[in-house]
Design a protein around this motif. Sequence first.
Motif, PDB file in Angstrom:
ATOM      1  N   ARG A  85       2.867 128.614 107.737  1.00 13.09           N
ATOM      2  CA  ARG A  85       4.131 128.365 107.034  1.00 13.09           C
ATOM      3  C   ARG A  85       5.288 129.032 107.764  1.00 13.09           C
ATOM      4  O   ARG A  85       6.351 128.421 107.965  1.00 13.09           O
ATOM      5  N   LYS A  86       5.080 130.278 108.203  1.00 15.87           N
ATOM      6  CA  LYS A  86       6.129 131.010 108.924  1.00 15.87           C
ATOM      7  C   LYS A  86       6.416 130.360 110.269  1.00 15.87           C
ATOM      8  O   LYS A  86       7.578 130.256 110.684  1.00 15.87           O
ATOM      9  N   GLU A  87       5.353 129.906 110.942  1.00 13.24           N
ATOM     10  CA  GLU A  87       5.542 129.264 112.244  1.00 13.24           C
ATOM     11  C   GLU A  87       6.322 127.960 112.108  1.00 13.24           C
ATOM     12  O   GLU A  87       7.172 127.636 112.941  1.00 13.24           O
ATOM     13  N   ILE A  88       6.030 127.203 111.049  1.00 11.22           N
ATOM     14  CA  ILE A  88       6.766 125.958 110.806  1.00 11.22           C
ATOM     15  C   ILE A  88       8.242 126.263 110.549  1.00 11.22           C
ATOM     16  O   ILE A  88       9.133 125.571 111.046  1.00 11.22           O
ATOM     17  N   GLU A  89       8.505 127.332 109.791  1.00 13.37           N
ATOM     18  CA  GLU A  89       9.887 127.747 109.546  1.00 13.37           C
ATOM     19  C   GLU A  89      10.585 128.097 110.863  1.00 13.37           C
ATOM     20  O   GLU A  89      11.735 127.702 111.101  1.00 13.37           O
ATOM     21  N   ASN A  90       9.882 128.853 111.712  1.00 13.72           N
ATOM     22  CA  ASN A  90      10.470 129.269 112.991  1.00 13.72           C
ATOM     23  C   ASN A  90      10.735 128.081 113.906  1.00 13.72           C
ATOM     24  O   ASN A  90      11.786 127.995 114.547  1.00 13.72           O
ATOM     25  N   ILE A  91       9.758 127.160 113.981  1.00 11.48           N
ATOM     26  CA  ILE A  91       9.933 125.965 114.806  1.00 11.48           C
ATOM     27  C   ILE A  91      11.120 125.147 114.306  1.00 11.48           C
ATOM     28  O   ILE A  91      11.942 124.677 115.094  1.00 11.48           O
ATOM     29  N   SER A  92      11.193 124.979 112.983  1.00 17.43           N
ATOM     30  CA  SER A  92      12.294 124.215 112.391  1.00 17.43           C
ATOM     31  C   SER A  92      13.636 124.852 112.722  1.00 17.43           C
ATOM     32  O   SER A  92      14.595 124.162 113.073  1.00 17.43           O
ATOM     33  N   HIS A  93      13.684 126.185 112.621  1.00 17.46           N
ATOM     34  CA  HIS A  93      14.937 126.900 112.928  1.00 17.46           C
ATOM     35  C   HIS A  93      15.300 126.735 114.398  1.00 17.46           C
ATOM     36  O   HIS A  93      16.457 126.438 114.740  1.00 17.46           O
ATOM     37  N   ASP A  94      14.313 126.915 115.285  1.00 14.91           N
ATOM     38  CA  ASP A  94      14.581 126.866 116.718  1.00 14.91           C
ATOM     39  C   ASP A  94      15.005 125.476 117.183  1.00 14.91           C
ATOM     40  O   ASP A  94      15.813 125.346 118.108  1.00 14.91           O
ATOM     41  N   LEU A  95      14.461 124.448 116.548  1.00 17.80           N
ATOM     42  CA  LEU A  95      14.840 123.084 116.904  1.00 17.80           C
ATOM     43  C   LEU A  95      16.180 122.697 116.271  1.00 17.80           C
ATOM     44  O   LEU A  95      16.982 121.982 116.868  1.00 17.80           O
ATOM     45  N   ARG A  96      16.403 123.189 115.065  1.00 15.89           N
ATOM     46  CA  ARG A  96      17.619 122.812 114.336  1.00 15.89           C
ATOM     47  C   ARG A  96      18.880 123.396 114.975  1.00 15.89           C
ATOM     48  O   ARG A  96      19.932 122.751 114.993  1.00 15.89           O
ATOM     49  N   THR A  97      18.768 124.628 115.537  1.00 17.90           N
ATOM     50  CA  THR A  97      19.946 125.299 116.088  1.00 17.90           C
ATOM     51  C   THR A  97      20.611 124.505 117.214  1.00 17.90           C
ATOM     52  O   THR A  97      21.806 124.183 117.123  1.00 17.90           O
ATOM     53  N   PRO A  98      19.892 124.131 118.289  1.00 24.12           N
ATOM     54  CA  PRO A  98      20.553 123.334 119.337  1.00 24.12           C
ATOM     55  C   PRO A  98      20.886 121.921 118.878  1.00 24.12           C
ATOM     56  O   PRO A  98      21.896 121.345 119.297  1.00 24.12           O
ATOM     57  N   LEU A  99      20.058 121.363 118.001  1.00 23.99           N
ATOM     58  CA  LEU A  99      20.307 120.007 117.515  1.00 23.99           C
ATOM     59  C   LEU A  99      21.589 119.942 116.694  1.00 23.99           C
ATOM     60  O   LEU A  99      22.396 119.008 116.837  1.00 23.99           O
ATOM     61  N   THR A 100      21.804 120.944 115.847  1.00 21.06           N
ATOM     62  CA  THR A 100      23.033 121.005 115.059  1.00 21.06           C
ATOM     63  C   THR A 100      24.252 121.105 115.965  1.00 21.06           C
ATOM     64  O   THR A 100      25.285 120.456 115.735  1.00 21.06           O
ATOM     65  N   SER A 101      24.124 121.907 117.016  1.00 21.22           N
ATOM     66  CA  SER A 101      25.221 122.064 117.967  1.00 21.22           C
ATOM     67  C   SER A 101      25.512 120.743 118.683  1.00 21.22           C
ATOM     68  O   SER A 101      26.680 120.352 118.833  1.00 21.22           O
ATOM     69  N   ILE A 102      24.457 120.048 119.102  1.00 15.54           N
ATOM     70  CA  ILE A 102      24.621 118.753 119.784  1.00 15.54           C
ATOM     71  C   ILE A 102      25.343 117.754 118.883  1.00 15.54           C
ATOM     72  O   ILE A 102      26.304 117.090 119.292  1.00 15.54           O
ATOM     73  N   LEU A 103      24.890 117.654 117.631  1.00 19.46           N
ATOM     74  CA  LEU A 103      25.496 116.709 116.688  1.00 19.46           C
ATOM     75  C   LEU A 103      26.957 117.070 116.413  1.00 19.46           C
ATOM     76  O   LEU A 103      27.810 116.189 116.259  1.00 19.46           O
ATOM     77  N   GLY A 104      27.211 118.395 116.378  1.00 14.00           N
ATOM     78  CA  GLY A 104      28.586 118.836 116.128  1.00 14.00           C
ATOM     79  C   GLY A 104      29.534 118.420 117.243  1.00 14.00           C
ATOM     80  O   GLY A 104      30.639 117.918 116.983  1.00 14.00           O
ATOM     81  N   TYR A 105      29.128 118.602 118.481  1.00 14.92           N
ATOM     82  CA  TYR A 105      29.983 118.233 119.617  1.00 14.92           C
ATOM     83  C   TYR A 105      30.106 116.712 119.758  1.00 14.92           C
ATOM     84  O   TYR A 105      31.163 116.206 120.160  1.00 14.92           O
ATOM     85  N   LEU A 106      29.038 115.985 119.425  1.00 16.92           N
ATOM     86  CA  LEU A 106      29.128 114.526 119.453  1.00 16.92           C
ATOM     87  C   LEU A 106      30.139 114.027 118.423  1.00 16.92           C
ATOM     88  O   LEU A 106      30.883 113.071 118.672  1.00 16.92           O
ATOM     89  N   GLN A 107      30.159 114.707 117.268  1.00 13.96           N
ATOM     90  CA  GLN A 107      31.119 114.340 116.227  1.00 13.96           C
ATOM     91  C   GLN A 107      32.549 114.633 116.682  1.00 13.96           C
ATOM     92  O   GLN A 107      33.479 113.843 116.440  1.00 13.96           O
ATOM     93  N   LEU A 108      32.732 115.760 117.383  1.00 13.71           N
ATOM     94  CA  LEU A 108      34.061 116.111 117.899  1.00 13.71           C
ATOM     95  C   LEU A 108      34.562 115.078 118.904  1.00 13.71           C
ATOM     96  O   LEU A 108      35.754 114.769 118.970  1.00 13.71           O
TER      97      LEU A 108
END
Length: 303
Positions: A85-108
């Motif tokens: 469960r903790k590993e899934i949380e960590n993987i989700s966090h690690d993938l979400r961080t750069p992905l959120t940034s990518i989507l943010g700049y694409l929106q800009l």
Amino acid sequence: MMELIIIILLIISVYFSARFFLLSKNIREIKQDFKEISKDIERNRRLTLGSPNKDLENLLIDINEYLEKTQIEKIKSTKREEEIRKEIENISHDLRTPLTSILGYLQLMKDEDVNEEEKIEYISIVERKSKSLQNLIQTFYDVSRLEANDYKINNEVIDIHKILMENLLLSYNNFQEKNINVEIDLGKEDVNILGDNKAMDRVFSNLIENAIKYSKSDFKVSLKVDNEKAIIIFQNDMEDLKEGDLDNLFNRFYMKDNSRHNQSSGLGLTVTKLLVEAMNGKIKSKIEDNFIEFKIEFGIYSN
């Protein structure tokens, strides 16, 4: 005479009735206790006998051994479920961080007020974040393959002196930017072992990156040959060093900074250990005089 026989039969009857009553009572109590234990198998409880009975005692020994094994397996299973469960949380966090940034700049970039120069800058950032995301996914995949012994290692004669020196030179500016004093003692001779060139390059780069990330002010690296073994030692000073950290350093996703704000996946040392062992080497860590040390050993290659 008849009266004596009747008395004896009566005594025998009472004896066996009492035995049967005690046996029935024991079985009912054991049954009830077993139900209670089964409801909470992780508690360290055992079945006990209310009154002596050799056959039941032997049965309870077997049952209690089974309960102990079941409890141990249940505890392991619960712990592993929590780790997953903790590993899934960590993987989700690690993938979400750069992905959120990518989507943010694409929106800009869709904003009509953004000029061409800004768009070029945003595209450059998206490319870097995408590469970071790609590397992260590759690392997850590599850990999975290494743990399953499915990672291909191409063992050949390699010079670890050369590989280590190249990695240190590439990181020179990073050490300077963080004002980290570097002490190098590698000698000048080639040090050949049987290993995988790319894997060894990754081992050294991971340990150097770890030192750059966590060093307070000093980093030391040495390469020696002793008793037909190549010994590489990485040392760097750190703040708040604890012996307890050593038990977790090579665990997946472990980071001293649990906030995960440093953009690290916590897999670098895990990959390092798995790669070293895949090349028939050994790696261990220790803390001494406020320095953390990673010591790697490989057998020297000789013709």
